[in-house]
Motif scaffolding. Structure first.
Motif: not given
Length: 403
Positions: A23, A27, A89-90, A92-94, A99
């Motif tokens: 990731e 980015r 952020e990574y 939470r994306g998974l 959140v």
């Protein structure tokens, strides 16, 4: 690349290390920056293992404890919760880290601010940036009122409102006081409608006088050219900054409009761009040849291929998302410093574009159309710039003795 970025991550975060490394590459992080991030993850994971925590346990309280430990153990960098933002952020994306919802306000002042914020968002439908400005403007008034022991708003008097504004005027700039007065009127109107105030105190907010309108401060064309020439167009940063500066100086865009420009906003076939200005307003402007050439040069030879969104202008450093209005302003200030023309920010170039059009013979109505002013009064300020034309309007000074 992932193999190069490999770090010895053991503990609860070990299953996420390889994916997080990929990731970071996606980015746009450089190898060294990504390695530092993975080193931070390794350190965090070892601390979590000592505390018997899992990824789902990374609450704000746990993160606060970790960064405090990192500071105490002598680490000189990556010592704040903000440094953990890419990892969080990574995760939470998974869905590995929930959140976190905003905590319920505990104090009376915090509750009043939250209620006012909800009103601006839900009832007034204001943009987030505007909401923040209004809330921060009235925060000192609410906190001072609650600390003074007035738990009930019904005891608020007109004298309290006026005294607060008079005190603010002693240390805030006139324009800032004007904005604070507008926000305070909005707050008092909301409280009265909600029944929190028995009578409306809106009229207790004094009108703020700012004197005569200031003459727009524009740069002479020679200095604008010096700013453009200061951009090294052989490097990525120079190509990007040159394209932004020429948009500002030729079309008079605001910094937020340049930052908000998207790839889909450029119509190459028609030679136009769509500009989203203040509020939800959008306008189509012609794309001059020199501006189009600068955009093509940047898009083809400067914009990162792995950009994370469809903004035209992208951050140089990872993560490669769209530039902010503040980033545009900083680019202008850096160009002014290189050119040796003093302190210059983005809005000066908007004034420069207007005065250049005026000098070329454009009417105030035409300038107002390009700058997308809502009223002619705003554009009329540029009439004060043409001193030579104003001299023809001045009445001759009387001569002769006094009878």
């Amino acid at each position: 690349m992932v193999h190069v970025l490999h770090s010895e991550v053991v503990g609860p975060l070990e299953p996420y290390a390889d994916g997080f490394a990929r990731e970071l590459v996606r980015r746009g992080y450089a190898v060294n920056a990504a390695a530092h991030q993975l080193g931070l993850v390794a350190h965090l994971s070892r601390w979590m293992m000592s505390q018997r925590l899992e990824a789902v346990d990374l609450t704000p309280e746990a993160l606060g404890q970790y960064v405090e430990v990192r500071r105490r153990t002598g680490h000189r960098n990556l010592r704040t919760v903000k440094a953990l933002t890419p990892l969080l952020e990574y995760l939470r994306g998974l869905g590995s880290v929930p959140v976190m919802e905003s905590p319920t306000p505990q104090t009376a002042a915090a509750r009043l601010l939250q209620q006012y914020r909800d009103y601006l968002i839900e009832d007034r439908d204001l943009r987030p940036k505007v909401v923040v400005g209004y809330v921060e403007s009235v925060r000192p008034f609410i906190e001072a009122h609650v600390r003074a022991g007035a738990g009930e708003l019904s005891v608020l008097r007109a004298a309290d409102v006026t005294a607060f504004m008079v005190a603010s005027s002693r240390w805030l700039a006139p324009k800032t006081v004007q904005r604070q007065a507008s926000a305070l009127r909005s707050l008092l109107r909301y409280w009265h409608v909600q029944g929190l105030l028995a009578t409306s105190l809106v009229e207790a907010v004094p009108k703020i006088a700012t004197g005569y309108p200031a003459v727009p401060r524009a740069l002479p064309p020679a200095q604008v050219n010096e700013l453009l020439a200061s951009c090294d167009r052989d490097c990525v940063t120079g190509r990007r900054d040159f394209a932004m500066l020429i948009l500002l100086s030729r079309l008079g865009l605001r910094s937020g409009e340049v930052a908000g420009l998207g790839l889909d906003d450029v119509d190459w076939q028609c030679g136009e761009i769509t500009v989203t200005g203040k509020g939800p307003r959008s306008d189509r402007l012609p794309l001059p040849d020199d501006v189009g050439q600068a955009l093509v040069d940047y898009l083809c030879h400067g914009r990162p291929a792995g950009a994370l969104d469809r903004s035209v202008f992208i951050r140089i450093k990872a993560p490669h998302h769209g530039l902010t209005a503040g980033g545009v302003t900083q680019a202008v200030a850096a160009a002014a410093h290189r050119a040796g023309v003093g302190t210059v920010y983005a809005h000066r170039l908007r004034h420069s574009a207007a005065t250049s059009m005026l000098a070329a013979g454009a009417s105030l109505a035409e300038i107002g159309q390009v700058l997308r002013h809502r009223g002619s009064v705003t554009t009329a300020a540029y009439a004060t710039v043409d001193v030579a034309a104003l001299r023809t309007l001045a009445r001759p000074w009387p001569t002769g003795g006094v009878s």
